[in-house]
Design a protein around this motif. Sequence first.
Motif, PDB file in Angstrom:
ATOM      1  N   SER A   1      -2.565  -3.349   2.306  1.00  0.00           N
ATOM      2  CA  SER A   1      -1.942  -3.497   3.423  1.00  0.00           C
ATOM      3  C   SER A   1      -2.315  -2.608   3.474  1.00  0.00           C
ATOM      4  O   SER A   1      -2.136  -2.081   5.024  1.00  0.00           O
ATOM      5  N   VAL A   2      -3.127  -1.209   3.333  1.00  0.00           N
ATOM      6  CA  VAL A   2      -2.957  -0.019   3.817  1.00  0.00           C
ATOM      7  C   VAL A   2      -4.793   0.103   3.882  1.00  0.00           C
ATOM      8  O   VAL A   2      -5.087   0.705   5.732  1.00  0.00           O
ATOM      9  N   VAL A   3      -5.661  -0.659   4.261  1.00  0.00           N
ATOM     10  CA  VAL A   3      -6.904  -1.224   4.734  1.00  0.00           C
ATOM     11  C   VAL A   3      -6.942  -1.077   6.775  1.00  0.00           C
ATOM     12  O   VAL A   3      -6.033  -2.272   6.969  1.00  0.00           O
ATOM     13  N   ALA A   4      -6.703  -0.322   7.397  1.00  0.00           N
ATOM     14  CA  ALA A   4      -6.877  -0.408   8.457  1.00  0.00           C
ATOM     15  C   ALA A   4      -8.382  -0.654   9.329  1.00  0.00           C
ATOM     16  O   ALA A   4      -9.689  -0.436   8.749  1.00  0.00           O
ATOM     17  N   PRO A   5      -8.906  -1.539  10.227  1.00  0.00           N
ATOM     18  CA  PRO A   5     -10.088  -1.138  10.843  1.00  0.00           C
ATOM     19  C   PRO A   5     -11.142  -0.049  10.515  1.00  0.00           C
ATOM     20  O   PRO A   5     -11.897  -0.642  10.417  1.00  0.00           O
TER      21      PRO A   5
ATOM     22  N   ALA B   1     -10.224   3.472  -4.589  1.00  0.00           N
ATOM     23  CA  ALA B   1     -10.465   3.881  -2.708  1.00  0.00           C
ATOM     24  C   ALA B   1      -9.250   3.454  -1.956  1.00  0.00           C
ATOM     25  O   ALA B   1      -8.864   4.225  -1.082  1.00  0.00           O
ATOM     26  N   THR B   2      -8.882   2.163  -2.101  1.00  0.00           N
ATOM     27  CA  THR B   2      -7.376   1.587  -1.300  1.00  0.00           C
ATOM     28  C   THR B   2      -6.335   2.820  -2.035  1.00  0.00           C
ATOM     29  O   THR B   2      -5.602   3.141  -0.744  1.00  0.00           O
ATOM     30  N   GLN B   3      -5.819   3.500  -3.091  1.00  0.00           N
ATOM     31  CA  GLN B   3      -5.345   4.042  -3.153  1.00  0.00           C
ATOM     32  C   GLN B   3      -4.978   5.671  -3.040  1.00  0.00           C
ATOM     33  O   GLN B   3      -4.247   5.532  -2.438  1.00  0.00           O
ATOM     34  N   ALA B   4      -6.408   6.155  -2.619  1.00  0.00           N
ATOM     35  CA  ALA B   4      -6.427   6.761  -1.946  1.00  0.00           C
ATOM     36  C   ALA B   4      -6.312   7.349  -0.946  1.00  0.00           C
ATOM     37  O   ALA B   4      -5.673   8.047   0.399  1.00  0.00           O
ATOM     38  N   LEU B   5      -5.986   6.029   0.397  1.00  0.00           N
ATOM     39  CA  LEU B   5      -6.402   5.903   1.822  1.00  0.00           C
ATOM     40  C   LEU B   5      -4.230   6.144   1.554  1.00  0.00           C
ATOM     41  O   LEU B   5      -3.567   6.698   2.017  1.00  0.00           O
ATOM     42  N   ARG B   6      -3.849   5.386   0.540  1.00  0.00           N
ATOM     43  CA  ARG B   6      -2.373   5.634   0.645  1.00  0.00           C
ATOM     44  C   ARG B   6      -1.892   6.657   0.503  1.00  0.00           C
ATOM     45  O   ARG B   6      -0.842   7.022   1.310  1.00  0.00           O
ATOM     46  N   ALA B   7      -2.286   7.147  -0.390  1.00  0.00           N
ATOM     47  CA  ALA B   7      -1.766   8.414  -0.978  1.00  0.00           C
ATOM     48  C   ALA B   7      -2.461   9.691   0.549  1.00  0.00           C
ATOM     49  O   ALA B   7      -1.072  10.363   0.817  1.00  0.00           O
ATOM     50  N   GLN B   8      -3.072   9.166   1.079  1.00  0.00           N
ATOM     51  CA  GLN B   8      -3.657  10.321   1.993  1.00  0.00           C
ATOM     52  C   GLN B   8      -2.585   9.759   3.770  1.00  0.00           C
ATOM     53  O   GLN B   8      -1.699  10.543   4.067  1.00  0.00           O
ATOM     54  N   GLU B   9      -2.296   8.406   3.678  1.00  0.00           N
ATOM     55  CA  GLU B   9      -0.912   8.029   4.907  1.00  0.00           C
ATOM     56  C   GLU B   9       0.519   8.663   4.052  1.00  0.00           C
ATOM     57  O   GLU B   9       1.296   8.668   5.285  1.00  0.00           O
ATOM     58  N   ASN B  10       0.235   8.904   3.019  1.00  0.00           N
ATOM     59  CA  ASN B  10       2.289   9.252   2.476  1.00  0.00           C
ATOM     60  C   ASN B  10       1.646  10.721   2.730  1.00  0.00           C
ATOM     61  O   ASN B  10       3.552  11.335   3.213  1.00  0.00           O
TER      62      ASN B  10
END
Length: 363
Positions: free
Chosen positions: A142-146, A349-358
């Motif tokens: 769910s964190v993956v954006a366009p 990679a998706t977990q890193a995106l979530r960490a970056q968002e948080n």
Amino acid sequence: MESADRRQHLRDILKHLILEPSGFTPEHAASGLHSIMRGEASDAQMGGFLTALRLRGVDTDPQMIAALAREMLSNALVPHINVQCVDIVGTGGDGWNTFNISTTSSIVAAAAGLAVAKHGSRASSSNCGSADLLERMGCDLSVVAPSDVAELINEHRFCFLFSSTFHPSMRYLAKTRRELGFPTPFNVLGPLTNPVRPGRAVIGVHSTSLGPIMAEALKILGRRNYAVVCGDENLDEISIAGSSQVWHIDDAGQIEHYSIHPRDFGVPTHPLSAAAGSTLDENQATLTRLLSNTITERDVAIRDFVLVNTGFLLYVGGKAASMKEGADMARHTLESGKAKALLEGFSQATQALRAQENSTTAN
């Protein structure tokens, strides 16, 4: 197609559909969906529209299906990517509840060298959908954006496009579809509405009668080098138990119908019961064994099922010169551990995106 300022409200479209069904056109269907996706329609109007579409037989009309798909795509969030991608996806609804074959095949095909943009969602007609399984394997979908898609595909040759993220306007229909309790034309639109618009794809349908209809709808949408498949058991994948039907759209837009069999891939047949899916926990364990090359005797049928479907995607995607070569490539990719490494890389990679968002939210 009607211009935006001339589009009718769903109430007027529904009246036309009920009172003048013979004059109901693909443009009317698209206008009705446009009204829904703008949030203009009530629950009663949406329920009436979906029911009337079903009774009208819209899901057997390629022109209608293509018009609805085109309207959905016009409202989608579209990633900008610089490589040609493929997809492998089924309509669901076949009642067989097999293991997550297309999800696994998409991972293996990506590890074998194709760029895969996998469009999917959570379970609706099975125990375990593609998103459910990938999330259980550690992917934060769910964190993956366009804006993330191009980099993920460039780095990992794989990305999962969560339909709820990339088709946000479809949220207006979700409750109504769930409460109706019967299939509507929107059940067949998922495979047609990958916002990346892959250059090549394998699309499974839940009945052989839907195969030529889906192929014609894809042709109308301008898709080429797509293959629609259906197992003879009315399975929305290439069957491991026997023959499957294929409607293959070539470069020129011609549709060729032919049959294939596991022997074309150098793979033995197995009863479909041996490739059944199970609970989310058990499917996770099965996928882990497949990717780790530690399968048990009861996993062999599922492994061969994956080889056949991955092999066909590699063939349609232009990576393999024949179906058998595709299956051989899929086997080597699984046994080498490349598919496992790919999924682990995408998950991280998706977990890193979530960490970056948080981190951004916290600041």
